[in-house]
Design an enzyme around this catalytic site. Structure first.
Site, PDB file in Angstrom:
ATOM      1  N   GLY A 107       0.834  -1.207   0.000  1.00 38.13           N
ATOM      2  CA  GLY A 107       0.000   0.000   0.000  1.00 38.13           C
ATOM      3  C   GLY A 107       0.865   1.251   0.000  1.00 38.13           C
ATOM      4  O   GLY A 107       2.091   1.179  -0.067  1.00 38.13           O
ATOM      5  N   PHE A 108       0.209   2.372   0.108  1.00 37.89           N
ATOM      6  CA  PHE A 108       0.914   3.657  -0.009  1.00 37.89           C
ATOM      7  C   PHE A 108       1.945   3.830   1.118  1.00 37.89           C
ATOM      8  O   PHE A 108       3.160   3.842   0.870  1.00 37.89           O
ATOM      9  CB  PHE A 108      -0.134   4.771  -0.019  1.00 37.89           C
ATOM     10  CG  PHE A 108       0.415   6.150   0.171  1.00 37.89           C
ATOM     11  CD1 PHE A 108       1.469   6.609  -0.613  1.00 37.89           C
ATOM     12  CD2 PHE A 108      -0.133   6.997   1.127  1.00 37.89           C
ATOM     13  CE1 PHE A 108       1.970   7.888  -0.439  1.00 37.89           C
ATOM     14  CE2 PHE A 108       0.363   8.276   1.297  1.00 37.89           C
ATOM     15  CZ  PHE A 108       1.416   8.719   0.528  1.00 37.89           C
ATOM     16  N   ILE A 109       1.504   3.876   2.358  1.00 33.37           N
ATOM     17  CA  ILE A 109       2.462   4.093   3.460  1.00 33.37           C
ATOM     18  C   ILE A 109       3.307   2.831   3.668  1.00 33.37           C
ATOM     19  O   ILE A 109       4.529   2.905   3.852  1.00 33.37           O
ATOM     20  CB  ILE A 109       1.738   4.481   4.777  1.00 33.37           C
ATOM     21  CG1 ILE A 109       0.855   5.717   4.553  1.00 33.37           C
ATOM     22  CG2 ILE A 109       2.759   4.762   5.883  1.00 33.37           C
ATOM     23  CD1 ILE A 109       0.103   6.197   5.784  1.00 33.37           C
ATOM     24  N   ASP A 118      -0.117  -8.724   1.506  1.00 31.71           N
ATOM     25  CA  ASP A 118      -1.000  -7.706   0.933  1.00 31.71           C
ATOM     26  C   ASP A 118      -1.917  -8.406  -0.054  1.00 31.71           C
ATOM     27  O   ASP A 118      -1.450  -9.267  -0.817  1.00 31.71           O
ATOM     28  CB  ASP A 118      -0.150  -6.646   0.215  1.00 31.71           C
ATOM     29  CG  ASP A 118      -0.906  -5.348   0.024  1.00 31.71           C
ATOM     30  OD1 ASP A 118      -0.422  -4.294   0.456  1.00 31.71           O
ATOM     31  OD2 ASP A 118      -2.010  -5.383  -0.589  1.00 31.71           O
ATOM     32  N   ASN A 119      -3.187  -8.067  -0.043  1.00 29.19           N
ATOM     33  CA  ASN A 119      -4.091  -8.710  -1.015  1.00 29.19           C
ATOM     34  C   ASN A 119      -4.219  -7.873  -2.296  1.00 29.19           C
ATOM     35  O   ASN A 119      -5.032  -8.168  -3.160  1.00 29.19           O
ATOM     36  CB  ASN A 119      -5.476  -8.976  -0.401  1.00 29.19           C
ATOM     37  CG  ASN A 119      -6.210  -7.704  -0.038  1.00 29.19           C
ATOM     38  OD1 ASN A 119      -5.666  -6.595  -0.185  1.00 29.19           O
ATOM     39  ND2 ASN A 119      -7.432  -7.835   0.431  1.00 29.19           N
ATOM     40  N   GLY A 129      -3.700  -1.687  -2.416  1.00 32.55           N
ATOM     41  CA  GLY A 129      -2.254  -1.617  -2.665  1.00 32.55           C
ATOM     42  C   GLY A 129      -1.970  -2.058  -4.086  1.00 32.55           C
ATOM     43  O   GLY A 129      -2.876  -2.492  -4.811  1.00 32.55           O
ATOM     44  N   ALA A 147      -1.275   0.771  12.895  1.00 35.26           N
ATOM     45  CA  ALA A 147      -1.491   2.042  12.199  1.00 35.26           C
ATOM     46  C   ALA A 147      -2.935   2.480  12.422  1.00 35.26           C
ATOM     47  O   ALA A 147      -3.872   1.775  12.061  1.00 35.26           O
ATOM     48  CB  ALA A 147      -1.222   1.874  10.709  1.00 35.26           C
ATOM     49  N   TYR A 177     -15.537   3.849   9.350  1.00 36.38           N
ATOM     50  CA  TYR A 177     -14.072   3.737   9.320  1.00 36.38           C
ATOM     51  C   TYR A 177     -13.486   4.186  10.657  1.00 36.38           C
ATOM     52  O   TYR A 177     -12.678   3.484  11.272  1.00 36.38           O
ATOM     53  CB  TYR A 177     -13.527   4.581   8.160  1.00 36.38           C
ATOM     54  CG  TYR A 177     -12.024   4.655   8.100  1.00 36.38           C
ATOM     55  CD1 TYR A 177     -11.261   3.486   8.025  1.00 36.38           C
ATOM     56  CD2 TYR A 177     -11.361   5.877   8.087  1.00 36.38           C
ATOM     57  CE1 TYR A 177      -9.878   3.546   7.962  1.00 36.38           C
ATOM     58  CE2 TYR A 177      -9.989   5.951   8.027  1.00 36.38           C
ATOM     59  CZ  TYR A 177      -9.244   4.783   7.960  1.00 36.38           C
ATOM     60  OH  TYR A 177      -7.880   4.855   7.902  1.00 36.38           O
ATOM     61  N   LYS A 223     -11.449   1.820  13.421  1.00 37.08           N
ATOM     62  CA  LYS A 223     -10.070   2.062  13.872  1.00 37.08           C
ATOM     63  C   LYS A 223     -10.034   2.361  15.381  1.00 37.08           C
ATOM     64  O   LYS A 223      -9.068   2.010  16.061  1.00 37.08           O
ATOM     65  CB  LYS A 223      -9.418   3.202  13.076  1.00 37.08           C
ATOM     66  CG  LYS A 223      -9.218   2.922  11.604  1.00 37.08           C
ATOM     67  CD  LYS A 223      -8.469   1.641  11.296  1.00 37.08           C
ATOM     68  CE  LYS A 223      -6.980   1.743  11.454  1.00 37.08           C
ATOM     69  NZ  LYS A 223      -6.286   0.498  11.020  1.00 37.08           N
TER      70      LYS A 223
END
Ligand code: UDP
Length: 323
Positions: free
Chosen positions: A10-12, A31-32, A36, A117, A153, A157
């Site tokens: 993914g990005f981060i 990662d699926n 990502g 995260a 979301y 989290k």
């Protein structure tokens, strides 16, 4: 050291992979490739210290092996992006809740230190502009109604944070939690709603730059490499264990101003168009007017100071999309 990075494509996550490999660690990624992309890590595929597993973090057999073999875990895998959350709420909730539950349970079984995260979304729609206070780790959260899908979301989290803290307090599992505030940079896709890649891509192809609402809402943006440096430092700081940290910048900008700057920096002929939230996201969306972190806690512990200014970050995103 072997790090396991969930969501490492993914990005981060992919910036974390780059940095940890640079530092000499062995890195396993699961990662699926849903949000990502293989492109984010393909430059490491021939590196013998890099190991990629394309699978879901909900696959317990695979996760058992990966957690058992690693020394520490960075749990970055999550369904993120306001558009994704609005469009695919079941996937968001399942990935974020069941995925983190699985990581924590296995980390506890094998006694592995784990980084979780999290996100500034957990503050919800609290109006931190009204009393001019910045959001600090112990600030109250204010979630919207459960009929407003956006908050799914944030709640998922927040639940992850509760569970991580519970594992720390009850089972003595070493956990560290960071709440990232609007992290941006090259490789971030605009597909799931994030504002900067959206503005840049539209500006580059001459399509209208769409500002949602009246554009007076503000955010503070941080370059992904500054965020990743902070996460790695937190993981190696014993005093960070069992704690939550804001990671972000305290420099704010309104979304209208951001649109103007992107237009100027790209030399674009795009119009800046204002559209309603309803038109942008459909029903069930609420925005927060301001979201700016108090970063004194992370500054005090690891001397965190973002190195990249907004102008440089936007330029790096423009360069990325141009090529
Ligand atoms: N936004 C916008 N145009 C876009 C995408 C987002 O005006 O094409 C706005 C969005 O409504 C929010 C801000 O930009 O007020 C930041 O949105 P993003 O989804 O990047 O992050 P958020 O802070 O909402 O999680």
């Amino acid at each position: 050291m072997r790090a396991l990075i969930t969501g490492g494509a993914g990005f981060i996550g992919s910036y974390l992979v780059d940095r940890l490999l640079e530092m000499g660690e062995n890195v396993s990624v699961i990662d699926n490739l849903s949000t990502g992309s293989l492109k984010n890590v393909e430059h490491h595929l021939k590196n013998p210290r890099f190991h990629l597993v394309v699978d879901t973090i909900l696959n317990e057999m695979v996760m058992k092996k990966l957690v058992g073999e690693c020394d520490h875990i960075y749990h970055m895998a999550a369904a993120v992006g306001v558009k994704l959350i609005m469009n695919r709420p079941v996937e968001t909730l399942e990935t974020n809740i069941m995925g983190t539950e699985m990581i924590l349970r296995l980390a506890n079984r094998y006694k592995k230190k784990v980084f979780i995260a999290s996100t500034s979304e957990v503050y919800g729609k609290i109006m931190n502009g009204e009393n001019a206070s910045l959001l600090s780790e112990n600030s109250d959260s204010m979630m919207g109604a459960t009929t407003k899908r956006r908050w799914a979301y944030a709640c998922s989290k927040a639940l992850d944070e509760f569970l991580a803290l519970a594992y720390f307090e009850e089972k003595k599992l070493p956990v560290i939690i960071a709440r990232a505030f609007n992290t941006i940079g090259p490789r971030q896709t605009g597909q799931y709603g994030m504002v900067v890649p959206n503005f840049v891509q539209k500006a580059l192809i001459g399509k209208p730059i769409t500002v949602y609402g009246d554009g007076s809402q503000s955010r503070s943006f941080t370059h992904v490499s500054d965020v990743v440096d902070a996460l790695i430092k937190l993981m190696s700081e014993p005093k960070a264990v069992g704690q939550i940290f804001n990671v972000g910048s305290s420099k704010e900008i309104t979304i209208a101003e951001l649109a103007r700057i992107v237009k100027e920096m790209t030399g674009s002929s795009s119009e800046i168009e204002y559209i309603t939230y309803e038109k942008a996201y459909g029903p069930g969306y609420e925005d927060m007017q301001r979201r700016c972190p108090d970063t004194s806690k992370i500054k005090n512990l690891i001397h965190f100071e973002p190195r990249n200014n907004l102008h440089d970050i936007i330029q790096s995103v423009i360069d990325y999309y141009k090529t």
